[in-house]
Design a protein around this motif. Sequence first.
Motif, mmCIF file in Angstrom:
data_model
loop_
_atom_site.group_PDB
_atom_site.id
_atom_site.type_symbol
_atom_site.label_atom_id
_atom_site.label_comp_id
_atom_site.label_asym_id
_atom_site.label_seq_id
_atom_site.Cartn_x
_atom_site.Cartn_y
_atom_site.Cartn_z
ATOM 1 N N THR A 151 40.243 39.280 44.142
ATOM 2 C CA THR A 151 39.472 38.234 43.476
ATOM 3 C C THR A 151 39.079 38.670 42.075
ATOM 4 O O THR A 151 38.960 39.870 41.801
ATOM 5 N N ASP A 152 38.894 37.696 41.202
ATOM 6 C CA ASP A 152 38.399 38.014 39.865
ATOM 7 C C ASP A 152 36.893 37.847 39.774
ATOM 8 O O ASP A 152 36.309 38.013 38.698
ATOM 9 N N ALA A 153 36.220 37.508 40.888
ATOM 10 C CA ALA A 153 34.759 37.538 40.915
ATOM 11 C C ALA A 153 34.339 38.996 40.793
ATOM 12 O O ALA A 153 34.855 39.865 41.495
ATOM 13 N N ALA A 154 33.427 39.285 39.877
ATOM 14 C CA ALA A 154 33.060 40.667 39.586
ATOM 15 C C ALA A 154 32.527 41.378 40.826
ATOM 16 O O ALA A 154 31.590 40.916 41.470
ATOM 17 N N THR A 163 28.131 36.472 41.641
ATOM 18 C CA THR A 163 29.230 36.360 40.688
ATOM 19 C C THR A 163 30.242 35.368 41.237
ATOM 20 O O THR A 163 30.474 35.317 42.453
ATOM 21 N N VAL A 164 30.832 34.600 40.352
ATOM 22 C CA VAL A 164 31.718 33.510 40.765
ATOM 23 C C VAL A 164 33.091 33.689 40.142
ATOM 24 O O VAL A 164 33.207 34.037 38.958
ATOM 25 N N GLY A 165 34.125 33.474 40.929
ATOM 26 C CA GLY A 165 35.497 33.553 40.443
ATOM 27 C C GLY A 165 36.421 32.814 41.384
ATOM 28 O O GLY A 165 36.027 31.817 41.995
ATOM 29 N N HIS A 166 37.624 33.303 41.495
ATOM 30 C CA HIS A 166 38.622 32.681 42.356
ATOM 31 C C HIS A 166 39.393 33.752 43.117
ATOM 32 O O HIS A 166 39.327 34.937 42.783
ATOM 33 N N VAL A 167 40.078 33.327 44.133
ATOM 34 C CA VAL A 167 40.969 34.218 44.858
ATOM 35 C C VAL A 167 42.206 34.423 43.997
ATOM 36 O O VAL A 167 42.920 33.464 43.687
ATOM 37 N N SER A 168 42.463 35.645 43.587
ATOM 38 C CA SER A 168 43.623 35.947 42.746
ATOM 39 C C SER A 168 44.888 36.096 43.584
ATOM 40 O O SER A 168 45.936 35.542 43.256
ATOM 41 N N VAL A 183 39.429 42.608 38.601
ATOM 42 C CA VAL A 183 40.209 42.885 39.806
ATOM 43 C C VAL A 183 39.262 43.490 40.843
ATOM 44 O O VAL A 183 38.830 44.625 40.729
ATOM 45 N N GLY A 184 38.906 42.682 41.830
ATOM 46 C CA GLY A 184 38.048 43.136 42.917
ATOM 47 C C GLY A 184 38.748 42.904 44.238
ATOM 48 O O GLY A 184 39.681 42.090 44.329
ATOM 49 N N TYR A 185 38.313 43.609 45.262
ATOM 50 C CA TYR A 185 38.962 43.504 46.562
ATOM 51 C C TYR A 185 37.938 43.256 47.663
ATOM 52 O O TYR A 185 36.796 43.741 47.595
#
Length: 462
Positions: free
Chosen positions: A297-300, A274-279, A342-344
Amino acid sequence: MSENEFNQFSGQSGQPESAGGQGSQANVPPVQPDMQQGQPQQTPVYGYYAQQPNMQQTTGGQQEPSFGEAPREQKKKRKFPKVLVSAVAGIVAGGLLTAFVIMPAVTGANLPVQQLPTKEEQTQEQGTGEAPSLGGEAQGIRNTQNPAVEIAENISGSVVGITAYNKQLVSGQEPVEQALDAGTGFVISEAEGYILTNNHVIADGNLIKVTTPDGQEHIAEKVGGDSSSDIAVIKVENLGIKAVPIGDSDSVKAGELAVAIGNVRGETFNNSVTVGHVSIAQKEIALDGNKMQMIQTDAAINAGNSGGPLVGEDGKVIGVNTAKKYYSGMDANGNLLTSEGVGYAIPINKAIDTAQQLIENGSIPRAGIGITYSLISDVDARLWDTPRGALVVDVTAGGPADQAGLQQNDVITEIDGVDLTAGADMPVLSQKEVGEKVTAKVWREGQEYSVEFTLADMNNIG
């Protein structure tokens, strides 16, 4: 309520108990009667926390030389042939050996019995006493416009699936293996076969299996785990998988690319990307009095991703994905609100430092009471008609708080001499000694109680 993701207050109004009810007890929180003391929850779940256990039943009060012989005249020494001397020596030695080995069995004397090591001693013995260099070499990213594909190709080969089992031996039958939890891990030392993962993935299992990307299954050895930081290290000899490159989580900034790799829902979706960004580069989370800086991060991040790598845009691991139950707040009706995207992840600098200590010593003693809490702001206190303090979001089964009768939605107003109603934060209990006693005041539905906790090692509960 506050912006802390753990806010789980139910919005009950603070009415005092009627006479003869729970409120009539002098100074200990009433507990639910449908669960035996110290009985842990059995239902396995993905993620860090299981459902809230029922409390133990309590009744009223607070838990709480011989002398030597005269010298003889010396006689002249006789000389014996060497052969005879050797023969006599052999007979004497044999007799002594018989006396030491055979006589106890004949006379029924008890030989020393080796004691089984305690759980703490076993944990300490698991450490190797060595601190190898962790991490591998990074490969250059050629396609900087879309690096996610190369990142996945470079890292996925070092990512493994992890399943914890409860292995039971049944008389006259084959051993029974019950799967408890499943997650992800990644290799941090190719030579030694060390694998980094979340502690909650393996904590409850007595058998740990690792599945490599080629589908091969291996039995792993637990090197050590730390529940407070949620980091654990396991080991598979001769695994032959290269280690991931380790980045610098202190240099991570919001907006950077973040790629999460893991086994979603166990091995159902092996090595999903899964791909996202650092929130948020540093998001403060409070767990049992320990403030943890997490990467948001918003990466799932889904169940099964726990323990997998979060990789930065340079192809190096910047964090350890951690799937937990977080809540963003409540709606007007008091219903819990969850947040999508919202992932950590535990920063890799902290994770590697903890891993080094686990490899050297097997464990890191952490004193605590076994709760997850959320601080109540002044605005929230007025809104929900509660005092300010630490709202209990979750209670660890079998921990000091559980044994003392704490429940979800209790409010700790004072602990270890720190007044939380004035806006002070919870004291850092992990800096205290295991076995030390700590007193507290707890508010529940309009009534205040006094409580005493005996701090326990968080690695041995939950």
